[in-house]
Motif scaffolding. Sequence first.
Motif, PDB file in Angstrom:
ATOM      1  N   ALA A   1       1.056  -1.184  -0.580  1.00  0.00           N
ATOM      2  CA  ALA A   1       0.267   0.495  -0.345  1.00  0.00           C
ATOM      3  C   ALA A   1       0.644   0.884   0.345  1.00  0.00           C
ATOM      4  CB  ALA A   1      -0.574   0.028   1.307  1.00  0.00           C
ATOM      5  N   VAL A   2       1.980   1.200   0.787  1.00  0.00           N
ATOM      6  CA  VAL A   2       3.029   2.198   0.813  1.00  0.00           C
ATOM      7  C   VAL A   2       3.813   2.650  -0.400  1.00  0.00           C
ATOM      8  CG1 VAL A   2       5.550   3.212   2.115  1.00  0.00           C
ATOM      9  CG2 VAL A   2       3.572   1.902   3.415  1.00  0.00           C
TER      10      VAL A   2
ATOM     11  N   ARG B   1       1.390   4.384  -3.060  1.00  0.00           N
ATOM     12  CA  ARG B   1       0.275   5.925  -2.599  1.00  0.00           C
ATOM     13  C   ARG B   1       1.989   5.930  -2.621  1.00  0.00           C
ATOM     14  NH1 ARG B   1      -2.823   6.056  -2.776  1.00  0.00           N
ATOM     15  NH2 ARG B   1      -4.354   5.133  -1.658  1.00  0.00           N
ATOM     16  N   LEU B   2       2.640   5.743  -3.268  1.00  0.00           N
ATOM     17  CA  LEU B   2       4.003   6.285  -3.498  1.00  0.00           C
ATOM     18  C   LEU B   2       3.639   7.249  -4.974  1.00  0.00           C
ATOM     19  CD1 LEU B   2       6.399   6.771  -1.908  1.00  0.00           C
ATOM     20  CD2 LEU B   2       7.982   5.189  -2.426  1.00  0.00           C
TER      21      LEU B   2
ATOM     22  N   ASP C   1       1.113   9.263  -5.692  1.00  0.00           N
ATOM     23  CA  ASP C   1       1.819  10.522  -5.253  1.00  0.00           C
ATOM     24  C   ASP C   1       3.395  11.373  -7.137  1.00  0.00           C
ATOM     25  OD1 ASP C   1       2.551  12.391  -2.900  1.00  0.00           O
ATOM     26  OD2 ASP C   1       4.536  12.875  -4.503  1.00  0.00           O
TER      27      ASP C   1
ATOM     28  N   MET D   1       0.957  14.568  -7.044  1.00  0.00           N
ATOM     29  CA  MET D   1       1.787  15.805  -6.204  1.00  0.00           C
ATOM     30  C   MET D   1       3.120  16.446  -6.472  1.00  0.00           C
ATOM     31  SD  MET D   1      -0.823  16.066  -4.353  1.00  0.00           S
ATOM     32  CE  MET D   1      -2.994  15.958  -4.605  1.00  0.00           C
ATOM     33  N   MET D   2       3.806  14.987  -6.618  1.00  0.00           N
ATOM     34  CA  MET D   2       5.220  15.235  -6.661  1.00  0.00           C
ATOM     35  C   MET D   2       5.797  16.522  -7.649  1.00  0.00           C
ATOM     36  SD  MET D   2       7.964  12.396  -7.824  1.00  0.00           S
ATOM     37  CE  MET D   2       8.522  12.856  -9.318  1.00  0.00           C
TER      38      MET D   2
ATOM     39  N   ARG E   1      12.639  10.204  -6.782  1.00  0.00           N
ATOM     40  CA  ARG E   1      11.978   9.141  -6.216  1.00  0.00           C
ATOM     41  C   ARG E   1      12.411   7.816  -6.701  1.00  0.00           C
ATOM     42  NH1 ARG E   1       6.491   9.966  -5.378  1.00  0.00           N
ATOM     43  NH2 ARG E   1       7.739  10.547  -3.475  1.00  0.00           N
TER      44      ARG E   1
ATOM     45  N   GLU F   1      13.477   5.608  -4.175  1.00  0.00           N
ATOM     46  CA  GLU F   1      12.784   5.650  -3.303  1.00  0.00           C
ATOM     47  C   GLU F   1      11.879   4.215  -3.823  1.00  0.00           C
ATOM     48  OE1 GLU F   1      12.519  10.200  -1.922  1.00  0.00           O
ATOM     49  OE2 GLU F   1      10.068   8.866  -2.635  1.00  0.00           O
TER      50      GLU F   1
ATOM     51  N   MET G   1      11.911   0.520  -1.958  1.00  0.00           N
ATOM     52  CA  MET G   1      10.515  -0.438  -1.665  1.00  0.00           C
ATOM     53  C   MET G   1      10.277  -1.921  -2.421  1.00  0.00           C
ATOM     54  SD  MET G   1       8.836   1.460   0.375  1.00  0.00           S
ATOM     55  CE  MET G   1       7.508   0.208   0.511  1.00  0.00           C
TER      56      MET G   1
ATOM     57  N   ALA H   1      16.678   5.919   1.293  1.00  0.00           N
ATOM     58  CA  ALA H   1      14.728   5.869   0.259  1.00  0.00           C
ATOM     59  C   ALA H   1      13.796   5.675   1.457  1.00  0.00           C
ATOM     60  CB  ALA H   1      15.840   5.465  -0.658  1.00  0.00           C
ATOM     61  N   LEU H   2      14.650   4.677   2.131  1.00  0.00           N
ATOM     62  CA  LEU H   2      12.847   4.782   2.884  1.00  0.00           C
ATOM     63  C   LEU H   2      12.990   5.282   3.277  1.00  0.00           C
ATOM     64  CD1 LEU H   2      14.602   0.644   3.034  1.00  0.00           C
ATOM     65  CD2 LEU H   2      12.340   1.836   1.028  1.00  0.00           C
TER      66      LEU H   2
ATOM     67  N   ARG I   1       6.480  21.516  -2.364  1.00  0.00           N
ATOM     68  CA  ARG I   1       5.553  22.028  -3.098  1.00  0.00           C
ATOM     69  C   ARG I   1       4.734  22.611  -1.020  1.00  0.00           C
ATOM     70  NH1 ARG I   1       1.329  19.026  -5.565  1.00  0.00           N
ATOM     71  NH2 ARG I   1      -0.406  19.603  -4.058  1.00  0.00           N
TER      72      ARG I   1
ATOM     73  N   ARG J   1       9.167  19.387   0.952  1.00  0.00           N
ATOM     74  CA  ARG J   1       7.617  20.138   0.860  1.00  0.00           C
ATOM     75  C   ARG J   1       7.553  20.961   2.161  1.00  0.00           C
ATOM     76  NH1 ARG J   1       4.358  14.731  -2.150  1.00  0.00           N
ATOM     77  NH2 ARG J   1       6.112  15.015  -3.577  1.00  0.00           N
TER      78      ARG J   1
END
Lengths: 490, 490
Positions: free
Chosen positions: A18-19, A22-23, A26, A30-31, A39, A42, A46, B15-16, B219, B236
């Motif tokens: 889920a994380v 969500r990334l 984003d 939003m990013m 990213r 990141e 993950m 990163a995490l 942002r 942000r």
Amino acid sequence: MTYAALIAQARTTAALEAVAERLGWDQETMMPDGAGPQRAEEMAAMAAVLHARAVDPQVGDWLAELDEAALDDVARAQVRLMRRAHDRATRMPADLVAELARTRSMAHRAWAAARASEDVAAFLPHLARIVALKQQEAAAVAGNGPAYDALLDDYEPGATGAEVAAMFDALRPRLVALRAACLDRPAPAGLTGHFAPEAQMALAGKVAVAFGYDLTHGRIDRAVHPFSSGSGLDVRITTRTAADDPFNCLYSTIHEVGHATYEQNIDRAYLMTPVGRGVSMGVHESQSRIYENQLGRSRALTGWIFDQMRDAFGDFGVADASAFYLAVNRLRPGFIRTEADEVQYNLHVMLRFDLERALIAGDLAVGDLEAAWNDRFARDFGYAVDRPSHGLLQDVHWSEGLFGYFPTYTLGNVYAGCLHAALRADVPDLDAALAVGDTSPATHWLRDKVQRHGGLYAAREVITRAIGQEPGEGPLLDYLEAKFGAIYGV
Amino acid sequence: MTYAALIAQARTTAALEAVAERLGWDQETMMPDGAGPQRAEEMAAMAAVLHARAVDPQVGDWLAELDEAALDDVARAQVRLMRRAHDRATRMPADLVAELARTRSMAHRAWAAARASEDVAAFLPHLARIVALKQQEAAAVAGNGPAYDALLDDYEPGATGAEVAAMFDALRPRLVALRAACLDRPAPAGLTGHFAPEAQMALAGKVAVAFGYDLTHGRIDRAVHPFSSGSGLDVRITTRTAADDPFNCLYSTIHEVGHATYEQNIDRAYLMTPVGRGVSMGVHESQSRIYENQLGRSRALTGWIFDQMRDAFGDFGVADASAFYLAVNRLRPGFIRTEADEVQYNLHVMLRFDLERALIAGDLAVGDLEAAWNDRFARDFGYAVDRPSHGLLQDVHWSEGLFGYFPTYTLGNVYAGCLHAALRADVPDLDAALAVGDTSPATHWLRDKVQRHGGLYAAREVITRAIGQEPGEGPLLDYLEAKFGAIYGV
């Protein structure tokens, strides 16, 4: 206690998935523009965490020692999904995973450049590498079955290429004929004018709620590509606005609401477990398509939508609800899958299915793909592809290695056709509710018959249980021929 | 190659950590209301992943076998930070970590309820448990030094309670005297009227950019509490708007931009490594405070801000830039730390520092805390606390176990005082630039002297190198006495 350990492990994995999801949301919404390289690290971190969990030998040991006979139905379904994920992950050689990631990334960039410059030759070497790697993947994860089926199974567990091909072969001639007959008639008028994007978003929100989308567990934002993201208590959708085409925003929203409410309506007892997600891409697409098409483009509901459009935009040049219904459902010649209507869409998909199945089987060489595409397109659509970006370069899927994904779109339409026929039989006065913007007789039926089960049953079994018989292409064809026959007088 | 393995491990960890931080941002800005329980599982899963990495024995082995003599300065700094994080994590017993998390969660809820009902007695048992656990944590991670120092070190590496206390003891009498003298004089007029929140946000964006905030890597959104979040290419900030008080939005924004540009301006060569983050809470706060106060509330820059306010809101009832400067800098009696001005803020902080240091040392019993707070407040502020939510229940920190955090606020102010004096000496004509909204002579100086180094040097060393001498409280006091002496004629 082995089951408790497994489900605890799976819950944490679901939370981490889920994380990651969500990334991804984003990134599209939003990013800040300049954050891309960071990213990417990141996301890779993950992915590494999730991969390590997927191949964790401890999970394999637990699965081996588990006494499944002692489990109830839900637990057995959880174990089935855990075993499936673990087996698939452990069968993939680590160097193939890495090589696929690298190749996909390069192929994706090459595809975008090739599409922009209409340069098929620049993309084909990348595609050839992707096909070779996906063949290796299929060999690694498949049992003795066809290579393509091992890939298809990743998106539509339990489906086989042969079974899908049989269904599609039955669909195609009647769709080709229906399409040709409709396009032979005068086209209804479309929309013209300027539709303020903010008003479109407000309308999208209103329509989303009318379809049962729960905004206390979701939100709607704008993105380049509409998508649904997340599960359980946090399922977000995106849509897009074009000032000259309010249908883009409206029907993208309804489509994504179909995906999102499926995830929202899964039994909360399954939250953050393997069973707590939609069961397959095909069943997912059946929900988005029945919301978008059989409900969203119905004569009854478009009457209500017409009133909402008048409230939002004033007089927008369409005389009445009947003219609006025709505008929503008009057919036009075109080349692009994502712009296609209910009748033509599946022709685009079936073309891709046959070609990618032949590619993976080794029956079609990458070098012959463009000719095969263009030939098939001319046969089904009656005119020639005029440029590669209108042909085999139009979709992102193959550049990302998504072989086996395309057919789930039409499988979803077939399932939606079956569900719609059963729904109409169960709720004969549905149109009276739809006409006043009340979708609940339909959406509650779908929640009860399909959505709440999540992954409890196998994909095809969910549909079979919902409709009381094996699914087939007949109801979709009957629906399309009746609807568009009436509109076009054919 | 041991170093290469370590830095690769640290990059993935960074990163995490960035992912977990982004999740926290999402929770405060974008997350649907109903997603809380699911998000808690997601955060817990990320925390578990990060904890496992922090105590990974492989990292310990690598750190033990590393030949540090062969490393350059940057690599040595990386190793110093990795060693510090690994040592601290491995010294914490796993059951203490779990017990702290549980107790913190309960104490936080108890604090919120107690604050709402003005019920100190309901909170104190939770606080007593937190204090006992933090004493255990201190004992576990400390060497032979004072327990409080082990906690302080988590936020301000290398600082000691004794050294901070000496600095604060020197600050306090002059601040108490300055405060009393100013409040003895007539207060300047404040703002009245309605300031449209959207216009406030537009102004915030303009001012943020004027302070060098890079919106291609950041942002600005609204949240209940202003904060800065992230590092490197994606930093942000949030702010908040109150229709009757545009200074809340404006100065919260400038403050957070100080934090955010610090992270944005760290040398990109350190991206996603231990050195690639701000070095300490105190140094971080020095950047936010000098942006907010020494620059943002200066006579020169408030002249420019006054013009921007007029552009944004029209005539808002303040005659000219001089009256605006007084409105920005007026002192009023109050009880709340977060609402305090430049002069009074540090009195709030030093009160908390002395009390929490005595609590952790065992010199003050939790049962005696309220009396001690109220007694000290009356001595420093000259009037009595009228209710617990204006006294020891006002801050969230202790309920979350954040002992050792408070002093970094005033340490930041002290550092900001030092940096400001050095900046003024290096850039004598700074006011001419500020007067036209050009902060670059100041922000570039700070970037060069402080921000770009990230964690390359120890916290105090960064400041010492920037100002060419050991930091002390003198420059801050001289600045405050000069500024507010002039405003209030004292």
